[in-house]
Motif scaffolding. Structure first.
Motif, PDB file in Angstrom:
ATOM      1  N   ILE A   1      67.848  35.819  46.109  1.00 34.76           N
ATOM      2  CA  ILE A   1      67.170  34.588  45.691  1.00 34.76           C
ATOM      3  C   ILE A   1      68.195  33.598  45.155  1.00 34.76           C
ATOM      4  N   ALA A   2      69.143  34.094  44.362  1.00 36.38           N
ATOM      5  CA  ALA A   2      70.169  33.235  43.753  1.00 36.38           C
ATOM      6  C   ALA A   2      70.962  32.483  44.813  1.00 36.38           C
ATOM      7  N   THR A   3      71.339  33.171  45.875  1.00 38.40           N
ATOM      8  CA  THR A   3      72.163  32.545  46.907  1.00 38.40           C
ATOM      9  C   THR A   3      71.379  31.572  47.783  1.00 38.40           C
ATOM     10  N   GLY A   4      70.108  31.388  47.465  1.00 44.06           N
ATOM     11  CA  GLY A   4      69.316  30.381  48.161  1.00 44.06           C
ATOM     12  C   GLY A   4      68.956  29.211  47.273  1.00 44.06           C
TER      13      GLY A   4
ATOM     14  N   PRO B   1      70.018  25.818  44.904  1.00 48.96           N
ATOM     15  CA  PRO B   1      71.063  24.789  44.809  1.00 48.96           C
ATOM     16  C   PRO B   1      71.866  24.881  43.521  1.00 48.96           C
ATOM     17  N   THR B   2      71.223  25.310  42.441  1.00 49.44           N
ATOM     18  CA  THR B   2      71.930  25.390  41.158  1.00 49.44           C
ATOM     19  C   THR B   2      72.985  26.495  41.147  1.00 49.44           C
ATOM     20  N   TYR B   3      72.780  27.530  41.951  1.00 53.33           N
ATOM     21  CA  TYR B   3      73.814  28.555  42.093  1.00 53.33           C
ATOM     22  C   TYR B   3      75.067  27.940  42.705  1.00 53.33           C
ATOM     23  N   TYR B   4      74.878  27.146  43.754  1.00 51.30           N
ATOM     24  CA  TYR B   4      76.016  26.520  44.428  1.00 51.30           C
ATOM     25  C   TYR B   4      76.593  25.363  43.623  1.00 51.30           C
ATOM     26  N   ALA B   5      75.796  24.774  42.723  1.00 49.92           N
ATOM     27  CA  ALA B   5      76.325  23.721  41.850  1.00 49.92           C
ATOM     28  C   ALA B   5      77.461  24.268  40.996  1.00 49.92           C
ATOM     29  N   ALA B   6      77.245  25.460  40.423  1.00 48.06           N
ATOM     30  CA  ALA B   6      78.289  26.097  39.612  1.00 48.06           C
ATOM     31  C   ALA B   6      79.339  26.766  40.486  1.00 48.06           C
ATOM     32  N   GLN B   7      78.903  27.425  41.553  1.00 48.79           N
ATOM     33  CA  GLN B   7      79.828  28.168  42.392  1.00 48.79           C
ATOM     34  C   GLN B   7      80.845  27.243  43.057  1.00 48.79           C
ATOM     35  N   GLY B   8      80.379  26.093  43.553  1.00 47.59           N
ATOM     36  CA  GLY B   8      81.289  25.149  44.197  1.00 47.59           C
ATOM     37  C   GLY B   8      82.312  24.596  43.222  1.00 47.59           C
ATOM     38  N   ALA B   9      81.880  24.323  41.984  1.00 46.42           N
ATOM     39  CA  ALA B   9      82.805  23.826  40.961  1.00 46.42           C
ATOM     40  C   ALA B   9      83.841  24.894  40.614  1.00 46.42           C
ATOM     41  N   LYS B  10      83.412  26.163  40.571  1.00 42.66           N
ATOM     42  CA  LYS B  10      84.360  27.254  40.317  1.00 42.66           C
ATOM     43  C   LYS B  10      85.389  27.352  41.438  1.00 42.66           C
ATOM     44  N   GLN B  11      84.940  27.177  42.673  1.00 43.54           N
ATOM     45  CA  GLN B  11      85.865  27.233  43.803  1.00 43.54           C
ATOM     46  C   GLN B  11      86.883  26.099  43.729  1.00 43.54           C
ATOM     47  N   LEU B  12      86.416  24.914  43.378  1.00 41.05           N
ATOM     48  CA  LEU B  12      87.326  23.781  43.230  1.00 41.05           C
ATOM     49  C   LEU B  12      88.319  24.033  42.101  1.00 41.05           C
ATOM     50  N   ALA B  13      87.833  24.614  41.006  1.00 39.44           N
ATOM     51  CA  ALA B  13      88.706  24.920  39.862  1.00 39.44           C
ATOM     52  C   ALA B  13      89.762  25.963  40.225  1.00 39.44           C
ATOM     53  N   ALA B  14      89.447  26.776  41.225  1.00 42.87           N
ATOM     54  CA  ALA B  14      90.393  27.806  41.670  1.00 42.87           C
ATOM     55  C   ALA B  14      91.275  27.323  42.814  1.00 42.87           C
ATOM     56  N   GLY B  15      91.183  26.027  43.139  1.00 43.73           N
ATOM     57  CA  GLY B  15      92.011  25.466  44.201  1.00 43.73           C
ATOM     58  C   GLY B  15      91.467  25.678  45.592  1.00 43.73           C
ATOM     59  N   GLN B  16      90.168  26.012  45.707  1.00 43.20           N
ATOM     60  CA  GLN B  16      89.541  26.239  47.002  1.00 43.20           C
ATOM     61  C   GLN B  16      88.523  25.131  47.289  1.00 43.20           C
ATOM     62  N   LEU B  17      88.074  25.058  48.536  1.00 44.08           N
ATOM     63  CA  LEU B  17      87.027  24.114  48.903  1.00 44.08           C
ATOM     64  C   LEU B  17      85.661  24.779  48.732  1.00 44.08           C
TER      65      LEU B  17
ATOM     66  N   ASP C   1      81.939  26.137  49.411  1.00 43.23           N
ATOM     67  CA  ASP C   1      81.317  26.749  50.579  1.00 43.23           C
ATOM     68  C   ASP C   1      80.464  25.718  51.311  1.00 43.23           C
ATOM     69  N   GLY C   2      80.652  25.622  52.642  1.00 41.43           N
ATOM     70  CA  GLY C   2      79.868  24.686  53.444  1.00 41.43           C
ATOM     71  C   GLY C   2      78.374  24.964  53.359  1.00 41.43           C
ATOM     72  N   LYS C   3      78.006  26.229  53.194  1.00 39.87           N
ATOM     73  CA  LYS C   3      76.599  26.588  53.053  1.00 39.87           C
ATOM     74  C   LYS C   3      76.010  25.942  51.808  1.00 39.87           C
ATOM     75  N   GLY C   4      76.798  25.917  50.728  1.00 39.17           N
ATOM     76  CA  GLY C   4      76.320  25.313  49.490  1.00 39.17           C
ATOM     77  C   GLY C   4      76.074  23.825  49.634  1.00 39.17           C
TER      78      GLY C   4
END
Length: 250
Positions: free
Chosen positions: A197-200, A202-218, A220-223
């Motif tokens: 459910i979490a991976t579906g 938007p708020t999961y990807y709101a935090a997850q995408g920011a974490k990826q950016l903070a780690a120097g990554q792009l 997820d396109g799915k997010g």
């Protein structure tokens, strides 16, 4: 443009300086929880992982703060304006509705940006979170983008007549959504069905995408796609429900 600026200043003044609950819930709670998690509930976190823990926790609480503001502040402002007859006044005034809604959106964007800056400052100066200026900026912008569906959802909540009922509804939405999205605890602590459910959401990807950016990554396109689909879908539903409400009034 001058009308938009004046209206935005008025909305900012009302939201920031006249609403003590807003300051407490949107800023005080997330900052307090961030400090609690990182300074008290950090037992068992390996020393070499501590910097990542500080950074990820900061992003999670920053996302939670923007969620609170977007849902509570935006919906309550629209409800209050409706009760005060602002929309009826707009129909009699030369100011177009586009300016009114434009100022509301701009105000919410500025408020959310302010919340992010404060929590980012706490993360940097209290816990020593280090990122380059572009990473700070892109992480913040991503959180703002990721919470757009919550802003859209607030327009639906604002259709509720009673502010107390709207407040209860906001709480019923906010807390489960934040928990399931992994803003409080890692989602791998939850049962598999909750993780799916979490991976579906938007708020999961709101935090997850920011974490990826903070780690120097792009991110997820799915997010990117899920956030956009939720935002458009909720806005379409909001426009439909608002239209139905206007028809019933007639």
């Amino acid at each position: 443009m001058n009308t938009l600026i004046v209206q935005t200043k008025t909305d900012l003044n009302r939201s920031l300086f006249r609403s003590k609950p807003f300051i407490f819930f949107s800023l005080g709670m997330p900052v307090g929880f961030y400090l609690l998690f990182t300074k008290v509930f950090n037992m068992g976190v390996p020393e070499e992982y501590m910097s990542v823990f500080y950074k990820d926790s900061m992003i999670q609480m920053a996302t939670y703060s923007v969620m609170i503001s977007s849902l509570f502040s935006f919906s309550m402002t629209l409800i209050e304006d409706r009760k005060q007859g602002v929309k009826q006044f707009l129909r009699l005034s030369p100011m177009p509705e586009s300016i009114y809604y434009g100022s509301k959106i701009l105000t919410q964007f500025l408020i959310n940006s302010l919340l992010l800056i404060v929590i980012f400052l706490v993360g940097h100066f209290v816990n020593g979170v280090q990122m380059d200026s572009m990473t700070w900026l892109t992480s913040g912008l991503w959180i703002l983008y990721g919470c757009l569906p919550i802003v859209a959802l607030a327009t639906i909540v604002s259709l509720v007549k009673d502010p107390n009922t709207a407040s209860v509804l906001n709480n019923m939405i906010l807390m489960p959504l934040a928990i399931v999205s992994g803003l409080w605890w890692p989602i791998d602590m939850f049962p598999e069905v909750v993780q799916k459910i979490a991976t579906g959401l938007p708020t999961y990807y709101a935090a997850q995408g920011a974490k990826q950016l903070a780690a120097g990554q792009l991110p997820d396109g799915k997010g990117i796609l899920i956030i956009f689909i939720y935002f458009v879908g909720i806005m379409v539903l909001s426009i439909y429900l608002n239209g139905r409400k206007e028809e019933i009034k007639r």
